[in-house]
Design an enzyme around this catalytic site. Structure first.
Site, mmCIF file in Angstrom:
data_model
loop_
_atom_site.group_PDB
_atom_site.id
_atom_site.type_symbol
_atom_site.label_atom_id
_atom_site.label_comp_id
_atom_site.label_asym_id
_atom_site.label_seq_id
_atom_site.Cartn_x
_atom_site.Cartn_y
_atom_site.Cartn_z
ATOM 1 N N GLY A 110 0.835 -1.204 0.000
ATOM 2 C CA GLY A 110 0.000 0.000 0.000
ATOM 3 C C GLY A 110 0.863 1.243 0.000
ATOM 4 O O GLY A 110 1.830 1.333 0.754
ATOM 5 N N GLY A 155 -0.322 4.565 0.277
ATOM 6 C CA GLY A 155 -0.953 5.772 0.801
ATOM 7 C C GLY A 155 -0.090 6.359 1.913
ATOM 8 O O GLY A 155 1.090 6.014 2.043
ATOM 9 N N GLY A 156 -0.693 7.219 2.708
ATOM 10 C CA GLY A 156 0.074 7.923 3.737
ATOM 11 C C GLY A 156 0.785 7.007 4.712
ATOM 12 O O GLY A 156 1.975 7.183 4.996
ATOM 13 N N ALA A 157 0.097 5.997 5.239
ATOM 14 C CA ALA A 157 0.707 5.120 6.239
ATOM 15 C C ALA A 157 1.845 4.308 5.627
ATOM 16 O O ALA A 157 2.930 4.201 6.209
ATOM 17 C CB ALA A 157 -0.343 4.183 6.842
ATOM 18 N N PHE A 193 -12.775 21.794 13.678
ATOM 19 C CA PHE A 193 -13.260 20.543 13.105
ATOM 20 C C PHE A 193 -14.142 19.839 14.129
ATOM 21 O O PHE A 193 -14.026 20.087 15.330
ATOM 22 C CB PHE A 193 -12.071 19.648 12.712
ATOM 23 C CG PHE A 193 -12.032 19.332 11.244
ATOM 24 C CD1 PHE A 193 -11.524 20.245 10.338
ATOM 25 C CD2 PHE A 193 -12.520 18.123 10.766
ATOM 26 C CE1 PHE A 193 -11.506 19.958 8.981
ATOM 27 C CE2 PHE A 193 -12.504 17.832 9.409
ATOM 28 C CZ PHE A 193 -11.994 18.747 8.512
ATOM 29 N N ASP A 199 -8.186 -5.036 0.613
ATOM 30 C CA ASP A 199 -7.440 -6.235 0.214
ATOM 31 C C ASP A 199 -6.593 -6.817 1.349
ATOM 32 O O ASP A 199 -6.581 -8.031 1.572
ATOM 33 C CB ASP A 199 -6.545 -5.925 -0.994
ATOM 34 C CG ASP A 199 -7.332 -5.310 -2.149
ATOM 35 O OD1 ASP A 199 -8.520 -5.656 -2.298
ATOM 36 O OD2 ASP A 199 -6.760 -4.486 -2.881
ATOM 37 N N GLN A 229 -18.029 4.444 9.756
ATOM 38 C CA GLN A 229 -18.467 5.837 9.821
ATOM 39 C C GLN A 229 -19.131 6.325 8.532
ATOM 40 O O GLN A 229 -18.589 6.131 7.445
ATOM 41 C CB GLN A 229 -17.258 6.728 10.094
ATOM 42 C CG GLN A 229 -17.595 8.211 10.144
ATOM 43 C CD GLN A 229 -16.424 9.034 10.636
ATOM 44 O OE1 GLN A 229 -15.513 9.365 9.876
ATOM 45 N NE2 GLN A 229 -16.416 9.338 11.915
ATOM 46 N N HIS A 277 -19.938 9.751 6.797
ATOM 47 C CA HIS A 277 -19.630 11.180 6.842
ATOM 48 C C HIS A 277 -20.911 11.936 6.522
ATOM 49 O O HIS A 277 -21.603 11.598 5.560
ATOM 50 C CB HIS A 277 -18.536 11.496 5.820
ATOM 51 C CG HIS A 277 -17.940 12.864 5.972
ATOM 52 N ND1 HIS A 277 -18.658 14.015 5.744
ATOM 53 C CD2 HIS A 277 -16.693 13.264 6.337
ATOM 54 C CE1 HIS A 277 -17.868 15.066 5.971
ATOM 55 N NE2 HIS A 277 -16.676 14.631 6.331
ATOM 56 N N LEU A 326 -17.188 13.420 -1.251
ATOM 57 C CA LEU A 326 -17.015 14.069 0.045
ATOM 58 C C LEU A 326 -16.998 15.591 -0.054
ATOM 59 O O LEU A 326 -16.301 16.161 -0.895
ATOM 60 C CB LEU A 326 -15.688 13.590 0.649
ATOM 61 C CG LEU A 326 -15.367 14.113 2.046
ATOM 62 C CD1 LEU A 326 -16.333 13.536 3.058
ATOM 63 C CD2 LEU A 326 -13.934 13.736 2.409
ATOM 64 N N THR A 331 -15.862 18.299 2.548
ATOM 65 C CA THR A 331 -15.138 18.278 3.814
ATOM 66 C C THR A 331 -15.894 18.927 4.977
ATOM 67 O O THR A 331 -16.602 19.927 4.808
ATOM 68 C CB THR A 331 -13.769 18.973 3.682
ATOM 69 O OG1 THR A 331 -13.155 19.023 4.981
ATOM 70 C CG2 THR A 331 -13.882 20.399 3.171
ATOM 71 N N GLU A 332 -15.685 18.338 6.151
ATOM 72 C CA GLU A 332 -16.170 18.918 7.400
ATOM 73 C C GLU A 332 -15.577 20.318 7.596
ATOM 74 O O GLU A 332 -16.104 21.131 8.359
ATOM 75 C CB GLU A 332 -15.733 17.989 8.536
ATOM 76 C CG GLU A 332 -16.399 18.196 9.847
ATOM 77 C CD GLU A 332 -16.024 17.055 10.798
ATOM 78 O OE1 GLU A 332 -16.371 15.895 10.492
ATOM 79 O OE2 GLU A 332 -15.384 17.321 11.807
ATOM 80 N N ARG A 337 -19.125 13.159 13.827
ATOM 81 C CA ARG A 337 -19.819 12.738 12.602
ATOM 82 C C ARG A 337 -20.963 11.774 12.831
ATOM 83 O O ARG A 337 -21.977 11.846 12.151
ATOM 84 C CB ARG A 337 -18.793 12.097 11.652
ATOM 85 C CG ARG A 337 -17.854 13.125 11.091
ATOM 86 C CD ARG A 337 -16.747 12.494 10.279
ATOM 87 N NE ARG A 337 -15.878 13.541 9.780
ATOM 88 C CZ ARG A 337 -14.707 13.311 9.183
ATOM 89 N NH1 ARG A 337 -14.276 12.064 9.026
ATOM 90 N NH2 ARG A 337 -13.977 14.303 8.758
ATOM 91 N N HIS A 343 -17.881 6.257 4.733
ATOM 92 C CA HIS A 343 -16.626 6.987 4.656
ATOM 93 C C HIS A 343 -15.415 6.257 5.224
ATOM 94 O O HIS A 343 -14.348 6.255 4.611
ATOM 95 C CB HIS A 343 -16.812 8.314 5.390
ATOM 96 C CG HIS A 343 -15.667 9.268 5.268
ATOM 97 N ND1 HIS A 343 -15.174 9.679 4.050
ATOM 98 C CD2 HIS A 343 -14.909 9.900 6.199
ATOM 99 C CE1 HIS A 343 -14.161 10.524 4.245
ATOM 100 N NE2 HIS A 343 -13.972 10.658 5.538
ATOM 101 N N GLU A 393 -5.799 3.147 7.767
ATOM 102 C CA GLU A 393 -7.213 2.785 7.933
ATOM 103 C C GLU A 393 -7.417 1.285 8.075
ATOM 104 O O GLU A 393 -8.333 0.847 8.762
ATOM 105 C CB GLU A 393 -8.067 3.319 6.772
ATOM 106 C CG GLU A 393 -9.561 3.082 7.015
ATOM 107 C CD GLU A 393 -10.471 3.695 5.962
ATOM 108 O OE1 GLU A 393 -10.010 4.572 5.215
ATOM 109 O OE2 GLU A 393 -11.642 3.292 5.902
ATOM 110 N N ARG A 418 -14.596 7.814 14.622
ATOM 111 C CA ARG A 418 -13.394 8.620 14.448
ATOM 112 C C ARG A 418 -13.734 10.102 14.343
ATOM 113 O O ARG A 418 -14.717 10.480 13.708
ATOM 114 C CB ARG A 418 -12.666 8.189 13.164
ATOM 115 C CG ARG A 418 -11.478 9.056 12.822
ATOM 116 C CD ARG A 418 -10.708 8.520 11.648
ATOM 117 N NE ARG A 418 -11.362 8.659 10.366
ATOM 118 C CZ ARG A 418 -11.518 9.821 9.700
ATOM 119 N NH1 ARG A 418 -11.092 10.951 10.206
ATOM 120 N NH2 ARG A 418 -12.100 9.826 8.516
ATOM 121 N N LEU A 438 -5.776 11.233 9.166
ATOM 122 C CA LEU A 438 -4.449 11.643 8.710
ATOM 123 C C LEU A 438 -3.451 11.575 9.868
ATOM 124 O O LEU A 438 -2.309 11.162 9.676
ATOM 125 C CB LEU A 438 -4.495 13.058 8.102
ATOM 126 C CG LEU A 438 -5.272 13.172 6.782
ATOM 127 C CD1 LEU A 438 -5.303 14.620 6.286
ATOM 128 C CD2 LEU A 438 -4.668 12.282 5.706
#
Lengths: 583, 239
Positions: free
Chosen positions: A15, A17-19, A121, A222, A241, A243, A253, A255-256, A287, A357, A388, A399, A405
């Site tokens: 993966g 993404g960010g993580a 937020f 996956d 969750q 959103h 989406l 955004t909040e 949320r 979400h 996630e 959450r 993030l």
């Protein structure tokens, strides 16, 4: 099917993404560590890039703030199912993580004195719930895009090896020691066995099990599904969750951050209905509460169409913010409104509905991202998860905005660091005899005739999840969902793939993804059926109260063939006593 | 309404040459073109191949040529490209990038060019604690290129590249500009060999096609021109 290949790396991350990228950065900082990232997507296509509103950290750039307030908000936001030491680490490390990202080039929006700007937020408060606080550090409304870019840039600098467009099909074990992964190379149809001392799963979310979702097509869970089939438990999967503000009908989406900047939710009478549900935080309540309030308004006939029998919606009003604020602080949102709704948010309210979400649950891990095998905390060796797909648990039953993030950055970094140290002293395990077992599945899939049956199954799954495992749930509907999803799992085993090409067989890829989603749908529905209380995002009409005596524990689930087995894991309550949750 | 998607098909395993195939589908004016492609893939012809992910214009997966113009399929509504019943919408892969299968193109060289510009921060200051200070107006100077999602629409539309001339490409230069004009970065110096080369910024001929097609609304040509000027100024100062 294609040929098979062997590779060897010290650390493999699945993966990008960010993580995954943060973990890769940390793992690759240790000289001599051979680190590889595999991803089914091309670079910087991952869904972290779609995160909009910001990353929460108590920098206190505009008003007083403290990490312990952030930690408390996280615990309360998660309806006390959050592990409290984990929440403290999340809030403490968030500050350094934001500085770290800034120093690596992340282009945060700024205030006049040149410091990072922060916005309000949902659920983020000053002094344990007094009032909303400006905690979310942001880069316009494309914070996730900037995080993903910054981390990928740094990975290029560190010369991390990337296997782009490789789809995870199996994870290999020798007992409780993880020894590598098996992936399908999409360009060739070849199978690759990647032998590794440590594997980190960071495959993101699984929102595509729902009909209306903010999630990318790629979000099919996956990593979770593959581990589940290898006997690894999943934690707290009943908590999903919604959103509050997805674009009506599309789920895209909004955004909040729109509400963080002052946007207001209104019903058909123009009333600010959140006054009746969360008198202190109003539109910036967490949320789960806002999504329920919206559902109640619609069911009471106060939606914009005024008919609870149809797919009704509400308005998100940002007109009073003015064009300048919208274009400066929320430019992508303004663009989405123009593109998809032919609407100018400075002139007209935005039609919104809750959209599926984020999965709070996932692969259970300890504070260093190591995967937990048992309710008593036994660990796998050399197996990590972050982002996630993982459940630390810092989100509990619901959450807070921006904390996804924060989770990626804080726990991606911690897991990457731990893994970097681990591989220096660890040895390679053995590749098991059944390493290529999945290859047969691919070959079988390729021989069957295609009859668009997969799409029927997919549509059924999404409808069942939306209607029976959505915002409000009942025992009866959940039991039906479990039965129906069981049936779909049997059906999908008989589905074929019409495409016989080896190269870029997306038809086959989508079938594998559908199977993953079905397994996770079953686990989600079954977990929801056994939790007979309402907590956070899990709202039972037949058990409308939180029941700490019976259910203040994490759910663990195993998939044994077709049946779901449950276990418990205790919640860390070492800092704050559970209290009723009002805002 | 019914529309016809005329899609360019090519499977190197079975086809000698590319061909067009028509699919007639029922679509709403507000449907995304990506929704139409998904309908075809999932109910009519599972072999139709294209990339997709976020479905709302932020990941850059589904750039393609629609009625001759580079667009993201998920950011194009039916009403944007088909006005009346029975309208034909032509869908082709991006130009200039080698076709892998149907609407999928090979991004390998595109991402190589991206890597070559060193798209990461060369910090001017070593900040030990807290954050760099950057005033909003200084931050604004490089806001535009931060929007880039590397979809390669600009690359496809660039006449210089279409003609086969040696050019690093607009996206790579936009990515460089994102750092060159960031007050926290060393700017041109570490990237001079690439940006100042004959196939660097100066190879742009100013056709503005990149700016016209950018799905993120980036003023691509302007960023290239600013980079050209910065390279020139840097070289003059160096002399």
């Amino acid at each position: 099917m294609g040929r098979s290949h062997r590779h060897e790396f010290d650390a493999v991350i699945v993966g990008s993404g960010g993580a995954g990228l943060y973990a890769a950065l940390e793992a690759s900082r240790v000289r001599g560590n051979r680190t590889a990232v595999i991803s089914k997507l091309l670079p910087i296509r991952s869904h972290t890039g779609a995160a909009q509103g910001g990353i929460g950290a108590a920098l206190g750039n505009l008003e007083e703030d403290q990490p312990q307030w952030h930690a408390f908000d996280t615990v309360k936001g998660g309806d006390y199912l959050v592990d409290q030491q984990a929440a403290s680490i999340l809030a403490d490390d968030a500050v350094q993580a934001v500085y770290d990202l800034e120093r690596r080039g992340l282009p945060f929006s700024r205030i006049e004195d040149g410091k990072i700007d922060q916005r309000r937020f949902g659920g983020h408060t000053r002094n344990f719930g007094e009032a909303a606080v400006r905690r979310s550090c942001y880069a316009a409304d494309r914070t996730g895009h900037m995080i993903l870019q910054t981390l990928y840039q740094q990975c290029i600098k560190n010369e991390v090896a990337f296997f782009d467009e490789f789809h995870l099909i199996d994870i290999l074990f020798e007992g409780r020691k993880c020894t590598g992964v098996v992936a399908l190379e999409l360009a060739t149809g070849d199978i690759h066995v990647i032998h590794a001392k440590a594997v980190l799963i960071a495959t993101g979310g699984f929102g595509r099990m729902y009909r209306t979702t903010s999630n990318a097509y790629a979000n099919t869970g996956d990593g979770l599904a593959v581990l589940l089939r290898r006997g690894v438990p999943l934690e707290d999967m009943e908590f999903f969750q919604f959103h509050p503000t997805g674009i009506r009908g599309m789920g895209i989406l909004i955004t909040e951050g729109v509400r963080g900047e002052g946007g207001i939710l209104r019903n058909r009478a123009g009333d600010r209905f959140m006054e009746r549900y969360a008198p202190t935080l109003l539109d910036l309540a967490p949320r789960d509460m806002v999504a329920r309030a919206m559902t109640m308004e619609i069911q009471a006939g106060r939606g914009i169409l005024g008919d609870p029998a149809v797919d009704d919606y509400l308005y998100l009003d940002a007109t009073h913010l003015g064009r300048e604020v919208l274009e400066k602080k929320l430019p992508d949102i303004a663009d989405f409104c123009r593109t998809y709704l032919s609407l100018d948010p400075a002139e007209n309210a935005i039609p919104v509905q809750p959209t599926a979400h984020y999965g709070m649950g996932g692969i259970p891990t300890d504070l260093d991202g190591r995967v937990v095998a048992t309710g008593s905390g036994g660990l796998y060796e050399g197996l990590y998860a972050a982002g996630e797909c993982a459940c630390v648990s810092v989100h509990g039953a619901n959450r807070l905005g921006t904390n996804s993030l924060v989770d990626l950055i804080v726990f991606g970094r911690r897991a990457g660091r731990h893994m970097a140290d681990f591989v220096r002293q660890a040895d390679f395990g053995a590749i098991p005899d059944d390493a290529l077992a999945m290859q047969d599945v691919l070959a079988r899939a390729n021989k069957k005739p295609h009859d668009a049956h997969a799409e029927k199954i997919r549509t059924s799954m999404k409808t069942i999840m939306m209607d029976k495992v959505g915002i409000y749930r009942t025992g009866k509907a959940l039991d039906e969902a479990v039965q129906e999803l069981r049936g779909l799992r049997h059906e999908v085993a008989e589905v074929g793939v019409g495409d016989t090409s080896r190269s870029y067989n997306n038809d086959l890829l989508e079938l594998l993804e559908l199977q993953n989603l079905l397994d996770l749908s079953l686990i989600t529905a079954a977990s929801a059926a056994q939790r007979q209380e309402s907590r956070g995002a899990h709202a039972r009409e037949d058990f409308s109260e939180r029941d700490d005596d019976a259910y203040l524990h994490h759910t663990l689930t195993w998939l044994d063939g077709g049946s779901v087995r449950f276990g418990k894991k205790s919640v860390d309550l070492s800092i704050w006593e559970p209290k009723p949750r009002v805002y | 309404m019914n529309i016809v998607l005329r899609i360019k098909r090519y499977n190197p395993e079975t086809d000698e040459a590319a061909r067009f195939q028509d699919f007639t589908i029922a679509a709403e004016p507000a449907d995304r073109l990506l929704d139409c492609l998904m309908l075809i893939k999932r109910t009519m012809d599972g072999t139709l191949s294209f990339r997709k992910s976020c479905a709302h214009g932020v990941c850059g997966s589904d750039a393609m040529t629609i009625n001759g113009v580079e667009r993201l399929a998920c950011k194009t509504l039916v009403q944007d490209v088909a006005e009346e019943e029975g309208a034909v919408v032509t869908v082709e892969p991006l130009r200039s990038l080698p076709v892998q299968r149907d609407l999928m193109v090979d991004y390998t060289r595109f991402f190589e060019a991206y890597r070559v510009v060193k798209p990461f921060l060369f910090p001017v200051a070593k900040v030990e604690e807290g954050e760099n200070i950057q005033a909003p107006e200084v931050r604004k100077k490089f806001d535009d290129p931060t929007k880039c999602i590397l979809c390669a629409s600009c690359q496809s539309a660039c006449p210089v590249i279409v003609e086969g001339k040696d050019f690093l490409g607009p996206a790579a230069i936009v990515q460089a500009a994102r750092f060159v004009f960031d007050s926290r970065d060393e700017g041109i110096a570490p990237r001079l060999d690439v940006l100042g080369a004959p196939n660097g910024a100066e190879a742009c001929e100013g056709h503005f096609e990149c700016t016209r097609v950018c799905p993120r609304g980036i003023k691509v040509t302007k960023n290239i021109n600013l980079t050209k000027r910065a390279v020139k100024q840097f070289k003059e100062k160096d002399d």
